[in-house]
Every structure is written in structure tokens, then in C-alpha cells.
Design an enzyme around this catalytic site. Structure first.
Site, PDB file in Angstrom:
ATOM      1  N   LYS A 115      13.434   6.194 -12.437  1.00 40.57           N
ATOM      2  CA  LYS A 115      12.446   6.097 -11.471  1.00 40.57           C
ATOM      3  C   LYS A 115      12.887   5.465 -10.263  1.00 40.57           C
ATOM      4  O   LYS A 115      12.942   5.663  -8.965  1.00 40.57           O
ATOM      5  CB  LYS A 115      10.774   6.039 -11.706  1.00 40.57           C
ATOM      6  CG  LYS A 115      10.011   5.908 -10.449  1.00 40.57           C
ATOM      7  CD  LYS A 115       8.611   5.667 -10.945  1.00 40.57           C
ATOM      8  CE  LYS A 115       7.409   5.848  -9.595  1.00 40.57           C
ATOM      9  NZ  LYS A 115       6.154   5.499 -10.027  1.00 40.57           N
TER      10      LYS A 115
ATOM     11  N   PHE B 188       2.265   6.640 -13.835  1.00 38.33           N
ATOM     12  CA  PHE B 188       0.992   6.588 -13.151  1.00 38.33           C
ATOM     13  C   PHE B 188       0.850   7.337 -11.856  1.00 38.33           C
ATOM     14  O   PHE B 188       1.668   7.920 -11.192  1.00 38.33           O
ATOM     15  CB  PHE B 188       0.521   4.993 -13.040  1.00 38.33           C
ATOM     16  CG  PHE B 188       1.151   4.428 -11.675  1.00 38.33           C
ATOM     17  CD1 PHE B 188       2.487   4.019 -11.712  1.00 38.33           C
ATOM     18  CD2 PHE B 188       0.494   4.259 -10.579  1.00 38.33           C
ATOM     19  CE1 PHE B 188       3.039   3.473 -10.632  1.00 38.33           C
ATOM     20  CE2 PHE B 188       0.909   3.843  -9.502  1.00 38.33           C
ATOM     21  CZ  PHE B 188       2.268   3.159  -9.658  1.00 38.33           C
ATOM     22  N   GLY B 189      -0.758   7.375 -11.659  1.00 37.18           N
ATOM     23  CA  GLY B 189      -1.023   7.978 -10.345  1.00 37.18           C
ATOM     24  C   GLY B 189      -0.392   9.660 -10.194  1.00 37.18           C
ATOM     25  O   GLY B 189      -0.573  10.415 -11.079  1.00 37.18           O
ATOM     26  N   TYR B 190       0.040   9.868  -9.330  1.00 37.71           N
ATOM     27  CA  TYR B 190       0.652  11.066  -8.908  1.00 37.71           C
ATOM     28  C   TYR B 190       1.940  11.346  -9.436  1.00 37.71           C
ATOM     29  O   TYR B 190       2.557  12.450  -9.291  1.00 37.71           O
ATOM     30  CB  TYR B 190       0.852  11.357  -7.290  1.00 37.71           C
ATOM     31  CG  TYR B 190      -0.647  11.179  -6.684  1.00 37.71           C
ATOM     32  CD1 TYR B 190      -1.365  12.626  -6.592  1.00 37.71           C
ATOM     33  CD2 TYR B 190      -1.184  10.155  -6.030  1.00 37.71           C
ATOM     34  CE1 TYR B 190      -2.624  12.387  -5.863  1.00 37.71           C
ATOM     35  CE2 TYR B 190      -2.212   9.994  -5.445  1.00 37.71           C
ATOM     36  CZ  TYR B 190      -3.008  11.115  -5.210  1.00 37.71           C
ATOM     37  OH  TYR B 190      -4.140  11.061  -4.558  1.00 37.71           O
ATOM     38  N   ASP B 191       2.593  10.666 -10.235  1.00 33.44           N
ATOM     39  CA  ASP B 191       3.948  10.818 -10.505  1.00 33.44           C
ATOM     40  C   ASP B 191       4.031  12.250 -11.525  1.00 33.44           C
ATOM     41  O   ASP B 191       5.072  12.774 -11.349  1.00 33.44           O
ATOM     42  CB  ASP B 191       4.078   9.627 -11.947  1.00 33.44           C
ATOM     43  CG  ASP B 191       4.591   8.363 -11.211  1.00 33.44           C
ATOM     44  OD1 ASP B 191       5.003   8.581 -10.139  1.00 33.44           O
ATOM     45  OD2 ASP B 191       4.816   7.362 -11.841  1.00 33.44           O
TER      46      ASP B 191
ATOM     47  N   ASP C  75       0.929  -1.163  -0.096  1.00 29.45           N
ATOM     48  CA  ASP C  75      -0.097   0.078   0.082  1.00 29.45           C
ATOM     49  C   ASP C  75       1.020   1.073   0.094  1.00 29.45           C
ATOM     50  O   ASP C  75       1.929   1.241   0.879  1.00 29.45           O
ATOM     51  CB  ASP C  75      -0.811  -0.039   1.261  1.00 29.45           C
ATOM     52  CG  ASP C  75      -1.985   0.646   0.902  1.00 29.45           C
ATOM     53  OD1 ASP C  75      -2.844   0.893  -0.143  1.00 29.45           O
ATOM     54  OD2 ASP C  75      -2.624   1.429   1.867  1.00 29.45           O
TER      55      ASP C  75
HETATM   56  P1  ITT Z   1      -3.683  -2.046  -5.231  1.00 26.34           P
HETATM   57  O1  ITT Z   1      -4.262  -1.750  -3.936  1.00 26.34           O
HETATM   58  O2  ITT Z   1      -4.189  -2.939  -6.023  1.00 26.34           O
HETATM   59  O3  ITT Z   1      -2.300  -2.502  -5.179  1.00 26.34           O
HETATM   60  P2  ITT Z   1      -3.730   0.803  -5.848  1.00 26.34           P
HETATM   61  O4  ITT Z   1      -3.765   1.559  -7.173  1.00 26.34           O
HETATM   62  O5  ITT Z   1      -5.397   0.770  -5.077  1.00 26.34           O
HETATM   63  O6  ITT Z   1      -3.511  -0.932  -6.040  1.00 26.34           O
HETATM   64  P3  ITT Z   1      -2.424   2.164  -3.709  1.00 26.34           P
HETATM   65  O7  ITT Z   1      -3.724   2.098  -2.939  1.00 26.34           O
HETATM   66  O8  ITT Z   1      -1.293   1.611  -2.998  1.00 26.34           O
HETATM   67  O9  ITT Z   1      -2.829   1.266  -4.978  1.00 26.34           O
HETATM   68  O10 ITT Z   1      -2.300   3.573  -4.219  1.00 26.34           O
HETATM   69  C1  ITT Z   1      -2.887   4.814  -3.724  1.00 26.34           C
HETATM   70  C2  ITT Z   1      -2.754   5.720  -4.718  1.00 26.34           C
HETATM   71  O11 ITT Z   1      -1.356   6.250  -4.937  1.00 26.34           O
HETATM   72  C3  ITT Z   1      -3.365   5.239  -6.101  1.00 26.34           C
HETATM   73  O12 ITT Z   1      -3.963   6.503  -6.453  1.00 26.34           O
HETATM   74  C4  ITT Z   1      -2.032   5.284  -6.989  1.00 26.34           C
HETATM   75  O13 ITT Z   1      -2.175   5.356  -8.360  1.00 26.34           O
HETATM   76  C5  ITT Z   1      -1.248   6.182  -6.396  1.00 26.34           C
HETATM   77  N1  ITT Z   1       0.356   5.615  -6.392  1.00 26.34           N
HETATM   78  C6  ITT Z   1       1.039   4.574  -5.899  1.00 26.34           C
HETATM   79  N2  ITT Z   1       2.174   4.417  -6.097  1.00 26.34           N
HETATM   80  C7  ITT Z   1       2.729   5.453  -6.906  1.00 26.34           C
HETATM   81  C8  ITT Z   1       3.632   5.816  -7.346  1.00 26.34           C
HETATM   82  O14 ITT Z   1       4.666   4.765  -7.437  1.00 26.34           O
HETATM   83  N3  ITT Z   1       3.531   6.908  -8.269  1.00 26.34           N
HETATM   84  C9  ITT Z   1       2.457   7.687  -8.316  1.00 26.34           C
HETATM   85  N4  ITT Z   1       1.426   7.291  -7.719  1.00 26.34           N
HETATM   86  C10 ITT Z   1       1.315   6.255  -6.893  1.00 26.34           C
END
Ligand code: ITT
Length: 197
Positions: free
Chosen positions: A177, A154-157, A69
């Protein structure tokens, strides 16, 4: 050779961790294991959510598995979005909406110190068949950009710039990264632990 199920539905996490796996490990993502469920993350800490995901999958498969997580912790927002990072802007888990909310929350704030924190939970059957729980943590310190930069990752990258770089994670290749990454640091500890087994 260790075979481990990775309890995640996040393909980007799988790709990042696959890129780190050496010949001694085989990582099986949930879909490859034939498991298609959305595991709840209801808790107030990364550790508890990681345990929830790993234990859910262990109870289905009875095999060694790990989960992780991750949270983005922003000091000026008292650690938010933190454990709520995936759903910061709502249940839709929308990357863009989450980024927009962070940038909006930091509007006019120049203190932009932040960190990514990853907690891995490993459920591991030892030689005496006793199920052990182990945690590994990785932190990447950095800051939040004023606007989105780059389109990789992805995500907050696109809004996270690690200390020691001027580029956001979304302007880096996966290999770049990994030089800084919270996930890389946690996974390295996991692999080091498993190598002693
Ligand atoms: P799982 O629980 O299935 O593993 P998830 O996408 O729900 O996948 P998390 O709850 O751990 O994963 O992720 C929390 C948020 O943080 C989610 O919006 C991700 O996109 C973001 N996130 C996680 N790791 C990241 C990274 O390395 N870079 C950028 N954003 C990230």
C-alpha cells in the site's frame, strides 16, 4: 532526533506512519501521550480539520505535533464523500456502512475515478520559539471497485484500487500500500521538511 505527537485516534493511521518512521523520529500517538479525547472535525476542508486536530493537541501539550485528515474524493459524486468520509453513512463512523453507501451511490455508474487525499498539519516550534504551521499533501489516484475486494487495511481500502494496480488496498500488505499511498506521500514530505531542521 525529533519527537512529535501524532494527533489521531485512528490506530491504523498510527501503524502506517510508524512503518515509515526512520531512526531520526519518534512518533507518539495520543493514547501513548495519555490523551483520550475525540477531536471535532467540523470544517468544510481537510486542511481546516487537520489544523483543528493539531491545534487542539498543541494547546493541551504545548509540544510539537502533527495531525492528518484524509478524504476519499469520487469524481462521479462531485468529490463526495470527501471531507465527510468518516461519517458518510452517519455519526456511527461505520466502515461497512460507509462502503455500502459508496457502492450504492455508484450503482449503474461505470465512471469510477477517485482519489484519496491526505493533508498533514504540523505545528512546529522553531529555533526562535515561534510556532509555525506547515501543511503537506499527498494524493493517490485510482478507481472505485464494483464490489469489496480483500480484508486487510481499514476504512475504504476494500473498494479502492490505485492506478497502476489491479488489487484493492485491502488486498495489499502495508508495504505494498505504501508504494501508492496518499499518506506515504504526505508523510515523506513531512519527514523531508523535518530533516532540514
Ligand atoms: P483521526 O481524525 O483521529 O485521525 P479518523 O478515522 O477520523 O481519524 P479521517 O477523518 O482522516 O480519520 O478519516 C476519514 C475517513 O477516511 C475514515 O472513515 C477513514 O477510515 C477513511 N480513511 C482514511 N485513510 C484511509 C486509508 O488510507 N484507506 C482507507 N480509508 C481511509
Amino acid at each position: 532526533m525529533h519527537t512529535l505527537i501524532f494527533a489521531t485516534n485512528n490506530k491504523n493511521k498510527v501503524a502506517e506512519i510508524q512503518s515509515l518512521v526512520g531512526p531520526d523520529f519518534t512518533i507518539i500517538p495520543l493514547l501513548e501521550a495519555g490523551i483520550d479525547i475525540d477531536i471535532p472535525e467540523p470544517h468544510e476542508t481537510l486542511q481546516e480539520n487537520a489544523f483543528e486536530k493539531a491545534s487542539t493537541i498543541h494547546s493541551i501539550t504545548n509540544q510539537n505535533c502533527f495531525s492528518e485528515d484524509t478524504g476519499l474524493e469520487i469524481e462521479a459524486l462531485n468529490g463526495a464523500p470527501g471531507v465527510k468520509s468518516a461519517r458518510y453513512a452517519g455519526e456511527g463512523r461505520d466502515f461497512q456502512a460507509n462502503i455500502d453507501k459508496v457502492l450504492q451511490s455508484l450503482n449503474d455508474i461505470d465512471y469510477r475515478t477517485a482519489q484519496f487525499r491526505t493533508v498533514i498539519c504540523l505545528l512546529w516550534q522553531d529555533a526562535e520559539n515561534i510556532l509555525q504551521t506547515h501543511y503537506f499533501e499527498g494524493i493517490c489516484k485510482g478507481r472505485i471497485a464494483y464490489e469489496m475486494q480483500g480484508d486487510k487495511g481499514f476504512g475504504y481500502d476494500p473498494i479502492f484500487i490505485p492506478d497502476g494496480s489491479d488489487k484493492s488496498f485491502a488486498e495489499m500488505s502495508m508495504e505494498e500500500k505504501n508504494v501508492f499511498s496518499h499518506r506515504k506521500k504526505a508523510v515523506t514530505q513531512l519527514f523531508e521538511f523535518l530533516q532540514t531542521k
